[in-house]
Design a protein around this motif. Sequence first.
Motif, short mmCIF file in Angstrom:
data_model
loop_
_atom_site.label_atom_id
_atom_site.label_comp_id
_atom_site.label_asym_id
_atom_site.label_seq_id
_atom_site.Cartn_x
_atom_site.Cartn_y
_atom_site.Cartn_z
N GLY A 110 0.76 -1.24 0.00
CA GLY A 110 0.00 0.00 0.00
C GLY A 110 0.79 1.29 0.00
N LEU A 111 0.09 2.37 0.31
CA LEU A 111 0.64 3.72 0.38
C LEU A 111 0.35 4.32 1.75
N VAL A 112 1.23 5.19 2.21
CA VAL A 112 1.05 5.91 3.48
C VAL A 112 0.57 7.32 3.19
N ILE A 113 -0.43 7.79 3.94
CA ILE A 113 -0.95 9.15 3.75
C ILE A 113 -0.99 9.88 5.09
N GLY A 114 -0.43 11.08 5.10
CA GLY A 114 -0.47 11.92 6.29
C GLY A 114 -0.90 13.33 5.92
N TYR A 115 -1.07 14.18 6.93
CA TYR A 115 -1.53 15.54 6.67
C TYR A 115 -1.13 16.46 7.81
N ASP A 116 -1.16 17.77 7.52
CA ASP A 116 -0.75 18.77 8.51
C ASP A 116 -1.96 19.43 9.18
N LEU A 118 -2.53 3.26 4.38
CA LEU A 118 -2.25 3.47 5.80
C LEU A 118 -2.37 4.97 6.04
N LEU A 119 -3.47 5.38 6.65
CA LEU A 119 -3.77 6.80 6.85
C LEU A 119 -3.47 7.22 8.28
N ILE A 151 6.99 4.84 5.50
CA ILE A 151 6.94 4.17 4.19
C ILE A 151 7.89 2.97 4.14
N PRO A 152 9.20 3.14 4.41
CA PRO A 152 10.07 1.95 4.41
C PRO A 152 9.79 1.01 5.58
N LYS A 153 9.32 1.55 6.68
CA LYS A 153 9.01 0.72 7.85
C LYS A 153 7.96 -0.33 7.51
N PHE A 154 6.93 0.09 6.76
CA PHE A 154 5.87 -0.83 6.35
C PHE A 154 6.10 -1.40 4.95
N ASN A 155 7.29 -1.09 4.38
CA ASN A 155 7.66 -1.59 3.05
C ASN A 155 6.63 -1.20 1.99
N CYS A 156 6.17 0.05 2.08
CA CYS A 156 5.14 0.54 1.16
C CYS A 156 5.74 1.06 -0.14
N ALA A 157 4.86 1.25 -1.13
CA ALA A 157 5.30 1.71 -2.45
C ALA A 157 5.62 3.20 -2.47
N GLY A 158 5.03 3.95 -1.56
CA GLY A 158 5.24 5.39 -1.52
C GLY A 158 4.27 6.04 -0.55
N GLY A 159 4.09 7.33 -0.70
CA GLY A 159 3.19 8.03 0.22
C GLY A 159 2.80 9.40 -0.27
N VAL A 160 1.85 9.97 0.45
CA VAL A 160 1.33 11.30 0.14
C VAL A 160 1.24 12.09 1.44
N VAL A 161 1.62 13.35 1.39
CA VAL A 161 1.40 14.25 2.53
C VAL A 161 0.58 15.43 2.04
N ASP A 183 9.43 5.17 -2.12
CA ASP A 183 9.48 3.98 -1.26
C ASP A 183 10.70 3.96 -0.35
N PHE A 184 11.69 4.81 -0.62
CA PHE A 184 12.90 4.87 0.20
C PHE A 184 12.77 5.77 1.42
#
Length: 466
Positions: A44-50, A74-75, A89-99, A117-118
Amino acid sequence: MAKIKFGTDGWRGIIAQDFTFENLTKVAIATAKFYRKHKKIKNGLVIGYDTRFLSKEFAEHVATVIANFGIKVLLSDGYCPTPAVSLAIPKFNCAGGVVVTASHNPYKYNGYKLKGDFGGPEEIESIEKVEKEANKVSKSEFEKLRKSFEQLKEKGLIELVDLKKIYIDDLKTKIDLSAIKNSGLKIIHDAMYGAGQGILTQLVPSAVVIHNEFNPSFGNVNPEPIAKNLGELMKLVPEKGFDIGLATDGDADRIGAVDEKGNFVDPQRVFAILLKYFYEDKGLRGDVVKTVSVGLMVDKLAKKYGLKVYELPVGFKHVATLMVTKDIMIGGEESGGIGVKTHIPERDGLFLGLTICEMMVKRGKKLSEIVDEIFSEIGPHFYKRIDLHTTEEHKQKLLGKLKRGLREIAGYKVNNVLTIDGFKFFFDDGWLLVRASGTEPLLRFYCEADDPAKVDKVLDWIVNLK
């Protein structure tokens, strides 16, 4: 409708004008289409926000769109710093993420950052592909997004994760917090109403924090940790006897520092003292990366240590790409965004701020003394930046004049010119950089010299150049 454009650090726009749910849907669809081919997409992908206006709702919308493509999301279960997303992202071995963040921009903006992913800013080529796809998305594709946020949560395609806790636990392993706490060091943190609020006191309970509550207008001050925005912090540090003042921007990936006398320690000096600390005290080795707006202090220290220096265009995405492809010890920008090989290839304001505190404790010196120590080794350096809101006509006229070349600046002979990003003119014991912002409609003027009067003279000259 305005074209969606990713700038120096992500896509940004004015809320309800450019940054709308409709445009966000297009970018999220493009993101899903790009990452669904990634070898790690099953995780999956990780998503966070401010803490900006509607950031939570925007992030939930992005998660909904992406999860409708069958991609696990993973939100973050609350607002969190940008480096918390990059770390996960690397902790959960995800493909990438969005902020979802507009970082240091004024409160009326929001934005969208892509992470690789890095665990750092996504590579330029990948960002360009997402941008191109976003501008091709048609409204007919919206009709395929049939499942709601709650339905996707129930199916397990959207999972809420405490990214802030993961981030805090990681910092505990990388900073000598016991030494800081046992030293009695008096720290004050200006969270600037951003995503870094509520974190420092969990790591150092004795720390005092200001602007530490939810306020999407940021108190009508841009959440950028530079001198003109930190008047209260600069006053409180000497007034209340603090040893150091720290400030983090809207998404807490940049650091600003104030010494015990209330003097702002500009990011040029922060970069230099961190380089010295990691090389001399921590024993780190590797090359150094800086963007074109970083000054000569870094070059002089690197030369002293025998380290190679790479100079790149502004934007941490350029730095991060090099950090994952070469042996880089430290890399960063003039804006207070710096990455170190012992952490992640990402800017992290809180990590850097705590590292400065650790440095003070380990060396038994005040922040002003650490800066003076640098000056005694490589000579004095003074720096200032001016951001000028101007018309497109004036901007193009000035940039055209600079493109034709300058023989001298404010009476100082130009020795060399660098044009990898804007125009950087070198003169004896100093330089001037002029470039258009990649995130806001303005011109930026940067100057460093061996005398503060020279800095002011050069900046006054260029700002008034007709």
